[in-house]
Design an enzyme around this catalytic site. Structure first.
Site, PDB file in Angstrom:
ATOM      1  N   ASN A 135       0.817  -1.208   0.000  1.00 54.91           N
ATOM      2  CA  ASN A 135       0.000   0.000   0.000  1.00 54.91           C
ATOM      3  C   ASN A 135       0.853   1.262   0.000  1.00 54.91           C
ATOM      4  O   ASN A 135       0.458   2.297  -0.539  1.00 54.91           O
ATOM      5  CB  ASN A 135      -0.916   0.014   1.228  1.00 54.91           C
ATOM      6  CG  ASN A 135      -1.781   1.254   1.288  1.00 54.91           C
ATOM      7  OD1 ASN A 135      -2.689   1.411   0.479  1.00 54.91           O
ATOM      8  ND2 ASN A 135      -1.492   2.142   2.234  1.00 54.91           N
ATOM      9  N   ASP A 202       1.866   6.825   0.073  1.00 55.90           N
ATOM     10  CA  ASP A 202       1.004   5.824  -0.555  1.00 55.90           C
ATOM     11  C   ASP A 202       1.381   5.601  -2.020  1.00 55.90           C
ATOM     12  O   ASP A 202       1.677   6.547  -2.756  1.00 55.90           O
ATOM     13  CB  ASP A 202      -0.462   6.267  -0.496  1.00 55.90           C
ATOM     14  CG  ASP A 202      -1.072   6.037   0.871  1.00 55.90           C
ATOM     15  OD1 ASP A 202      -0.310   5.833   1.827  1.00 55.90           O
ATOM     16  OD2 ASP A 202      -2.309   6.079   0.972  1.00 55.90           O
ATOM     17  N   ASP A 232      -0.687  -6.547   3.578  1.00 55.32           N
ATOM     18  CA  ASP A 232      -0.960  -5.496   4.550  1.00 55.32           C
ATOM     19  C   ASP A 232      -1.891  -4.441   3.957  1.00 55.32           C
ATOM     20  O   ASP A 232      -1.740  -4.040   2.802  1.00 55.32           O
ATOM     21  CB  ASP A 232       0.354  -4.842   4.972  1.00 55.32           C
ATOM     22  CG  ASP A 232       0.156  -3.706   5.950  1.00 55.32           C
ATOM     23  OD1 ASP A 232      -0.385  -3.969   7.036  1.00 55.32           O
ATOM     24  OD2 ASP A 232       0.524  -2.562   5.621  1.00 55.32           O
ATOM     25  N   HIS A 236      -6.993  -0.635   1.427  1.00 56.27           N
ATOM     26  CA  HIS A 236      -6.651   0.768   1.203  1.00 56.27           C
ATOM     27  C   HIS A 236      -5.882   1.005  -0.097  1.00 56.27           C
ATOM     28  O   HIS A 236      -5.434   2.122  -0.338  1.00 56.27           O
ATOM     29  CB  HIS A 236      -5.826   1.284   2.380  1.00 56.27           C
ATOM     30  CG  HIS A 236      -6.556   1.256   3.683  1.00 56.27           C
ATOM     31  ND1 HIS A 236      -7.596   2.117   3.966  1.00 56.27           N
ATOM     32  CD2 HIS A 236      -6.424   0.449   4.769  1.00 56.27           C
ATOM     33  CE1 HIS A 236      -8.061   1.854   5.175  1.00 56.27           C
ATOM     34  NE2 HIS A 236      -7.370   0.849   5.683  1.00 56.27           N
ATOM     35  N   GLU A 268      -5.350  -8.438   4.737  1.00 55.21           N
ATOM     36  CA  GLU A 268      -5.890  -7.683   5.856  1.00 55.21           C
ATOM     37  C   GLU A 268      -6.980  -6.748   5.353  1.00 55.21           C
ATOM     38  O   GLU A 268      -6.704  -5.755   4.676  1.00 55.21           O
ATOM     39  CB  GLU A 268      -4.787  -6.864   6.535  1.00 55.21           C
ATOM     40  CG  GLU A 268      -5.297  -6.043   7.699  1.00 55.21           C
ATOM     41  CD  GLU A 268      -4.300  -5.001   8.189  1.00 55.21           C
ATOM     42  OE1 GLU A 268      -4.390  -4.616   9.373  1.00 55.21           O
ATOM     43  OE2 GLU A 268      -3.451  -4.551   7.376  1.00 55.21           O
TER      44      GLU A 268
END
Length: 540
Positions: A135, A202, A232, A236, A268
């Site tokens: 991410n 990001d 992970d 997002h 996740e």
């Protein structure tokens, strides 16, 4: 017709034992205790924060060689998979800000150490998955450094050109500070996105060049023998576009699958079950079952008696129904707590019986289970700060060799209520030995992980609840083989008599049980079983 169907289904339970035994000979590894463990992607994983696990060289920091030295402990526990939290070069203790995606942080060791760990894991039938932080990167990652340098040197009025600096498009840059998670690039009028932290910029995972980078990164780790990824912060990847995020998940999984046919991926997605079900539409194998975890999750609420056994099995069936509707081939990933949550010992007030019950519930749930290191010995966390949830593994109070220093920011005076691992190993009724029995029960009855759940209404009342788990697969000759087990839960503190004398159940035999003091559960002459408080019985 319903009664006839139930009669046929229960004939499966006791009439196909021989076929089940034969089918288990294919794709199984034989252990010393004669338990046959199916070799597939339904596994029992052990989550390790390397920094706090075992220090092999005396510098106070856990390392890769320390994990290797403790593989016999992990194998003896009954685990056949480990998940390593981030191990790549980083500026922080937790290492979720990656500087170099194709190396080992020097605090933890070398690539040679890692190769040795993988080799030793595979000798023991243990798969190894690593945290893949896709991410965001570290602000010290060379990609980000070059992108920022490019912007600083950009002529006034000129727009960035990907051909001049492809790294610019690896991240999310803007002339506008869109919200307080956007940070200024020093020396410019540009901003970059960093949702988790200013030093974790990001990624723009829709950029094709960046995707090629992660394909090369995946090639590297697969060549070094890993068996899968823990993804992970997967939800997002593209915060404002779930469809794009699902495509990204599908892309990286299928790329890795093309390189390793049994590659495993667990993601996740810290959300409710409806959102998790949406992410299963990525057609990737596993999402952590967060609704089952934590102080208000299904497991702990049942373990402490806040919800009854009937609610527990209804939740299990509900997970199966909603997740399989999105991906019929999903593998659930239940856990009690992880590195971001207050430990189960704290949540259950160090009540040993409740903690055993929680472990028993976990080890009879469908999918691949995940144990957080130290959970099996009742380790406690302290407060809500993350470093205090990642304290050094409590190996021994008499032999402190290998015991790590607390991570940066953690309290140094957190006292543990339960005995260290070496003492619990010698106590037959310790939490650690309960975990070993629970994992043995799971490994001995592979339907627990793999079976399709149906509720046994005739065995449910206000005290106990029961389910049937039916597993259908192909044997080595390509023939379909089916086997089933019935699991009965008593989550109360009272001893309960369960009548199995009816035609549906009278041929069942006890295949295993979990009781607080290891009291045996067996079928009595009258066809009943006595289930002590907070016990589980498996029948076939």
């Amino acid at each position: 017709m319903k009664y006839v169907f139930r009669k046929i289904r229960h004939l499966i339970i006791f009439s196909l034992t021989l076929a089940f035994t034969v089918s288990m000979l294919s794709g199984c590894s034989k252990k010393e205790d004669e338990v046959s463990i199916v070799d597939d992607n339904y596994r029992n994983y052990y989550e390790i924060f390397v920094h706090s696990f075992y220090d092999s060289d005396g510098d106070g920091i856990g390392d890769i060689n320390g994990v290797t030295q403790k593989l016999d402990y992990i194998e003896d526990l009954g685990v056949n998979g480990i998940w390593l939290m981030p191990i790549m070069p980083s500026t922080t203790y937790h290492k979720y800000d990656v500087i170099d995606y194709m190396d080992i942080d020097s605090e933890y060791g070398t690539m040679e150490d890692f190769d040795n760990l993988v080799n030793e894991c595979h000798k023991r039938g243990i798969n190894i998955i690593i945290d893949m932080v896709m991410n965001h990167s570290s602000s010290k990652n060379e990609w980000f450094i070059q992108a920022c340098d490019y912007l600083r040197n950009l002529e006034d009025g000129k727009e960035p050109d990907e051909n001049e600096c492809p790294y610019f498009c690896y991240y999310n840059f803007s002339k506008d500070q869109k919200n307080d998670t956007w940070y200024k690039v020093s020396g410019t009028d540009w901003y970059y996105e960093g949702v988790f932290w200013s030093e974790m910029p990001d990624f723009n995972l829709e950029n094709e060049n960046l995707k090629k980078e992660f394909e090369e990164i995946s090639d590297f780790w697969i060549e070094h023998g890993i068996d899968g990824y823990r993804m992970d912060a997967a939800m997002h990847y593209e915060d404002d576009d779930q469809s794009a995020t699902l495509d990204i998940m599908n892309w990286i999984y299928n790329y890795c699958l093309s390189k390793k046919s049994d590659f495993y991926m667990v993601s996740e997605v810290w959300a409710n079950k409806a959102t998790i079900a949406d992410f299963y539409k990525s057609m990737t194998p596993s999402m952590f079952n967060f609704p089952a975890s934590g102080a208000e999750g299904t497991i702990e609420k049942a373990a402490r008696g806040q919800s009854g056994a009937d609610s527990l099995v209804n939740a299990m069936i509900d997970y199966q129904t909603i997740y399989s509707a999105s991906n019929p081939d999903y593998i659930d990933a239940p856990f009690i707590t992880n590195h971001d949550q207050v430990r189960v010992a704290n949540n259950l007030n160090c009540d040993l019986n409740d903690m055993k019950m929680a472990a028993g519930i976990l080890m009879t749930m469908s999918g691949s289970t995940f144990i957080y290191y130290g959970e099996e010995i009742g380790m406690m966390s302290s407060g809500k700060e993350d470093p205090n949830k990642r304290l050094p593994m409590n190996w021994s109070s008499s032999d402190t060799s290998g015991i790590c220093n607390p991570p940066e920011g953690a309290d140094s005076d957190v006292e543990q209520t339960f005995a260290p691992a070496d003492e619990q190993l010698t106590d037959d009724l310790s939490l650690l030995n309960y975990y070993k029995r629970a994992l043995n029960l799971r490994n001995s009855n592979p339907e627990l992980a793999r079976g399709v759940i149906t509720k046994e209404d005739n065995l449910c009342d206000e005290m106990v609840a029961a389910i049937c788990k039916t597993w259908t697969r192909e044997d080595e000759n390509g023939s379909s083989v089916t086997s089933s087990v019935i699991v009965i839960y008593n989550t109360t503190d009272e001893t309960v008599t369960v009548d199995l004398s009816s035609d549906e159940y009278k041929e069942l035999k006890v295949s295993g049980y979990l009781t607080l003091d290891d009291t045996e559960i067996s079928v009595q002459k009258d066809g009943s079983i006595e289930m002590p408080g907070q016990s589980i019985c498996v029948l076939r």
